[in-house]
Write a protein that holds these residues in place. Structure first.
Motif, mmCIF file in Angstrom:
data_model
loop_
_atom_site.group_PDB
_atom_site.id
_atom_site.type_symbol
_atom_site.label_atom_id
_atom_site.label_comp_id
_atom_site.label_asym_id
_atom_site.label_seq_id
_atom_site.Cartn_x
_atom_site.Cartn_y
_atom_site.Cartn_z
ATOM 1 N N GLN A 7 0.919 -0.912 -0.009
ATOM 2 C CA GLN A 7 -0.152 0.160 -0.148
ATOM 3 C C GLN A 7 0.787 1.262 -0.028
ATOM 4 N N PHE A 8 1.853 1.447 0.783
ATOM 5 C CA PHE A 8 2.679 2.542 0.843
ATOM 6 C C PHE A 8 4.031 1.995 1.505
ATOM 7 N N ARG A 9 4.942 2.256 0.934
ATOM 8 C CA ARG A 9 6.378 1.575 1.190
ATOM 9 C C ARG A 9 6.718 2.018 2.327
ATOM 10 N N HIS A 43 10.007 9.388 -5.678
ATOM 11 C CA HIS A 43 10.709 9.071 -4.330
ATOM 12 C C HIS A 43 10.776 9.926 -3.365
ATOM 13 N N CYS A 44 11.162 9.327 -1.977
ATOM 14 C CA CYS A 44 11.290 10.135 -0.843
ATOM 15 C C CYS A 44 12.595 9.549 -0.118
ATOM 16 N N PRO A 45 13.419 10.065 0.638
ATOM 17 C CA PRO A 45 14.461 9.473 1.395
ATOM 18 C C PRO A 45 13.551 8.459 2.554
ATOM 19 N N VAL A 46 12.658 9.117 3.039
ATOM 20 C CA VAL A 46 11.647 8.452 3.987
ATOM 21 C C VAL A 46 10.184 8.687 3.689
ATOM 22 N N TYR A 47 9.564 7.625 3.679
ATOM 23 C CA TYR A 47 8.259 7.770 3.356
ATOM 24 C C TYR A 47 7.285 8.066 4.711
ATOM 25 N N CYS A 48 6.835 9.330 4.740
ATOM 26 C CA CYS A 48 6.076 9.794 6.117
ATOM 27 C C CYS A 48 4.983 9.069 6.054
ATOM 28 N N ARG A 49 4.785 8.376 7.230
ATOM 29 C CA ARG A 49 3.284 7.745 7.393
ATOM 30 C C ARG A 49 2.126 8.713 7.358
ATOM 31 N N HIS A 50 2.267 10.012 7.580
ATOM 32 C CA HIS A 50 1.272 11.186 7.471
ATOM 33 C C HIS A 50 1.002 11.716 5.860
ATOM 34 N N CYS A 51 1.866 11.125 5.250
ATOM 35 C CA CYS A 51 1.835 11.800 3.759
ATOM 36 C C CYS A 51 0.675 11.744 3.055
ATOM 37 N N THR A 52 0.230 12.973 2.571
ATOM 38 C CA THR A 52 -0.971 13.325 2.142
ATOM 39 C C THR A 52 -1.242 12.600 0.540
ATOM 40 N N LYS A 61 0.296 8.026 -4.639
ATOM 41 C CA LYS A 61 1.179 7.980 -5.596
ATOM 42 C C LYS A 61 2.743 7.939 -5.271
ATOM 43 N N VAL A 62 2.858 8.769 -4.172
ATOM 44 C CA VAL A 62 4.326 8.701 -3.882
ATOM 45 C C VAL A 62 4.658 7.380 -3.371
ATOM 46 N N SER A 63 6.037 7.099 -3.602
ATOM 47 C CA SER A 63 6.687 5.667 -3.413
ATOM 48 C C SER A 63 6.220 4.545 -4.631
ATOM 49 N N SER A 83 7.501 19.548 -6.734
ATOM 50 C CA SER A 83 7.036 18.483 -5.703
ATOM 51 C C SER A 83 7.179 17.360 -6.022
ATOM 52 N N GLY A 84 6.480 16.309 -5.129
ATOM 53 C CA GLY A 84 6.738 14.914 -5.728
ATOM 54 C C GLY A 84 5.788 14.055 -4.732
ATOM 55 N N GLY A 85 6.680 13.040 -3.902
ATOM 56 C CA GLY A 85 7.901 12.888 -3.866
ATOM 57 C C GLY A 85 8.783 14.121 -3.597
ATOM 58 N N ASP A 86 10.131 13.808 -3.526
ATOM 59 C CA ASP A 86 10.885 14.915 -2.996
ATOM 60 C C ASP A 86 11.898 15.103 -4.083
ATOM 61 N N THR A 116 10.643 20.252 -0.164
ATOM 62 C CA THR A 116 11.460 19.219 0.414
ATOM 63 C C THR A 116 11.450 18.788 1.718
ATOM 64 N N ARG A 117 11.837 17.420 1.930
ATOM 65 C CA ARG A 117 11.970 17.011 3.433
ATOM 66 C C ARG A 117 13.330 16.555 3.538
ATOM 67 N N ASN A 118 14.190 16.649 2.469
ATOM 68 C CA ASN A 118 15.606 16.179 2.631
ATOM 69 C C ASN A 118 16.386 16.772 3.882
ATOM 70 N N THR A 143 10.627 23.646 3.680
ATOM 71 C CA THR A 143 10.944 22.529 4.393
ATOM 72 C C THR A 143 9.802 21.836 5.089
ATOM 73 N N HIS A 144 10.109 20.707 5.752
ATOM 74 C CA HIS A 144 8.781 20.273 6.543
ATOM 75 C C HIS A 144 9.239 19.539 7.801
ATOM 76 N N PHE A 145 9.822 20.397 8.708
ATOM 77 C CA PHE A 145 10.349 19.996 10.088
ATOM 78 C C PHE A 145 8.897 19.817 10.899
HETATM 79 S S1 SF4 Z 1 6.133 13.520 -0.364
HETATM 80 FE FE1 SF4 Z 1 6.572 14.700 1.548
HETATM 81 S S2 SF4 Z 1 5.125 13.855 3.136
HETATM 82 FE FE2 SF4 Z 1 5.066 12.518 1.426
HETATM 83 S S3 SF4 Z 1 6.435 10.876 1.992
HETATM 84 FE FE3 SF4 Z 1 7.577 12.274 0.843
HETATM 85 S S4 SF4 Z 1 8.793 13.650 2.204
HETATM 86 FE FE4 SF4 Z 1 6.958 12.701 3.436
#
Ligand code: SF4
Length: 363
Positions: A47-49, A117-126, A130-132, A162-165, A194-196, A222-224
């Motif tokens: 579902q979401f990596r 792609h993102c380095p970390v897949y945030c569990r709260h990603c909106t 499609k991301v991942s 945007s993306g992904g990152d 970016t969340r990098n 950024t997304h701190f």
């Molecule tokens: S798009 Fe943003 S919120 Fe979603 S997983 Fe990537 S870094 Fe996290």
């Protein structure tokens, strides 16, 4: 786990990418998983990596499942709950796509999806839909079509990558995309979301900073989300971005059990300001699928703004906004400072709760 990794490797963003935690056995070697986390990890596969950089994983508390880093990176049981009000595409981004990968909702702005792609897949990603997911990868052809749409649409002044990152793209690819966007006469500025700097700050190398320095005006969002993310490595990433001339702003997402605490937000925002990054938005968590367990009542965000206003510089007080479902756009919510009106006299309460009268003028 990484005790013997030489510092030079640890600081190498490609090593960090290649050594991400993606499997259950890796995660179990690192933290004491609860039954709920283990089950959620297994069920969320497909579902979401899951992907966590060693750097971000090292910030997790191995024993405490309430750790703010852990909750953002490790699947939780709430992810599997489905509610009928949840939306797959809460901001209706796919409904406003005149070209693949381009969301054009406001006259002067577009969102340009350049990577999944993102380095970390945030569990709260909106954008979990499609991301991942490799099937949503932005091909070269798609990016060319997006650039072409932007070039032939003169109302577009502002492009948000945007993306992904987007910082998961290579320096060369970013250089090319940024150069071509800012060469378009009607494009006045480009932004990168970016969340990098949070999850892989090693990505902000001197070479990347040199690439960004060439393209202006460039805004970096950024997304701190929590003070635990405010490390020396993250500070160095912000310093390099700011020194390269990027205008920095932070977009925090309000997450239950992670940062729904005014003191944590204040500490985070003060740290951001010290590192030349202006707290810009606090987002109410969207109505996206699988993230309802992260949502707080709207009143919580308003309370946090109320706690910040007056007790910290106005620059540390972001806008608390909801991005309305269906593509309605952002609205901001404020505490009620105006308490009464008597003819031209308006009574306000200040940050300490004291009342003050202001004489208004006739329309
Ligand atoms: S798009 Fe943003 S919120 Fe979603 S997983 Fe990537 S870094 Fe996290």
């Amino acid at each position: 786990m990484w005790r013997d990794v030489p510092e030079a490797l640890w600081d190498d963003w490609t090593w960090q990418q290649q050594n991400r935690i993606t499997r259950l056995d890796q995660l179990e070697a690192l933290i004491d998983l609860t039954e709920g986390e283990r089950e959620a990890f297994i069920q969320s596969q497909g579902q979401f990596r899951v992907s966590i950089t060693p750097y971000y994983a090292a910030l997790m508390d191995p024993q405490d499942p309430r750790c703010p880093i852990r909750q953002q990176a490790v699947p939780q049981a709430g992810e599997l709950e489905v509610f009928d009000f949840e939306l797959r595409d809460p901001l209706a981004e796919e409904d406003h796509m005149p070209a693949p990968g381009i969301t054009h909702r406001y006259p002067d702005r577009v969102l340009f999806y350049v990577i999944h792609h993102c380095p970390v897949y945030c569990r709260h990603c909106t954008r979990k839909r499609k991301v991942s997911d490799p099937t949503t990868a932005a091909s070269r052809l798609q990016i060319e079509a997006g650039l072409d749409y932007i070039a032939r649409t003169p109302t577009i002044k502002d492009v948000l990558l945007s993306g992904g990152d987007p910082l998961s793209l290579s320096d060369e690819r970013l250089d090319d995309i940024l150069g071509r966007l800012l060469a378009v006469d009607h494009v006045e500025l480009v932004r990168i979301g970016t969340r990098n700097p949070v999850t892989l700050p090693q990505r902000v190398t001197p070479a990347l900073a040199e690439v960004l320095r060439r393209h202006r005006p460039l805004y970096v969002h950024t997304h701190f989300n929590h003070p635990t993310e405010c490390t020396p490595e993250a500070a160095l990433a912000l310093e390099r971005l700011a020194d390269a001339g990027c205008v920095l702003g932070n977009q925090m997402v309000l997450l239950k059990g992670v940062n729904d605490d005014a003191e944590a937000v204040l500490e985070l925002n003060r740290w951001l300001l010290r590192h030349r990054c202006r707290p810009y938005y606090i987002f109410q968590c969207d109505m996206a699928e699988g993230i309802t367990h992260f949502r707080t009542p709207l009143a919580r965000g308003v309370e946090i703004i109320d706690r910040l206003r007056g007790w910290a510089s106005g620059m540390a007080v972001p806008h608390f906004v909801i991005d309305l479902p269906g593509g309605g756009g952002k609205v901001s919510l404020l505490p009620q400072y105006r308490v009464a009106t008597d003819g031209p006299w308006v009574t306000f309460r200040n940050f300490e709760g004291r009342l003050f009268q202001f004489h208004d003028v006739a329309p």
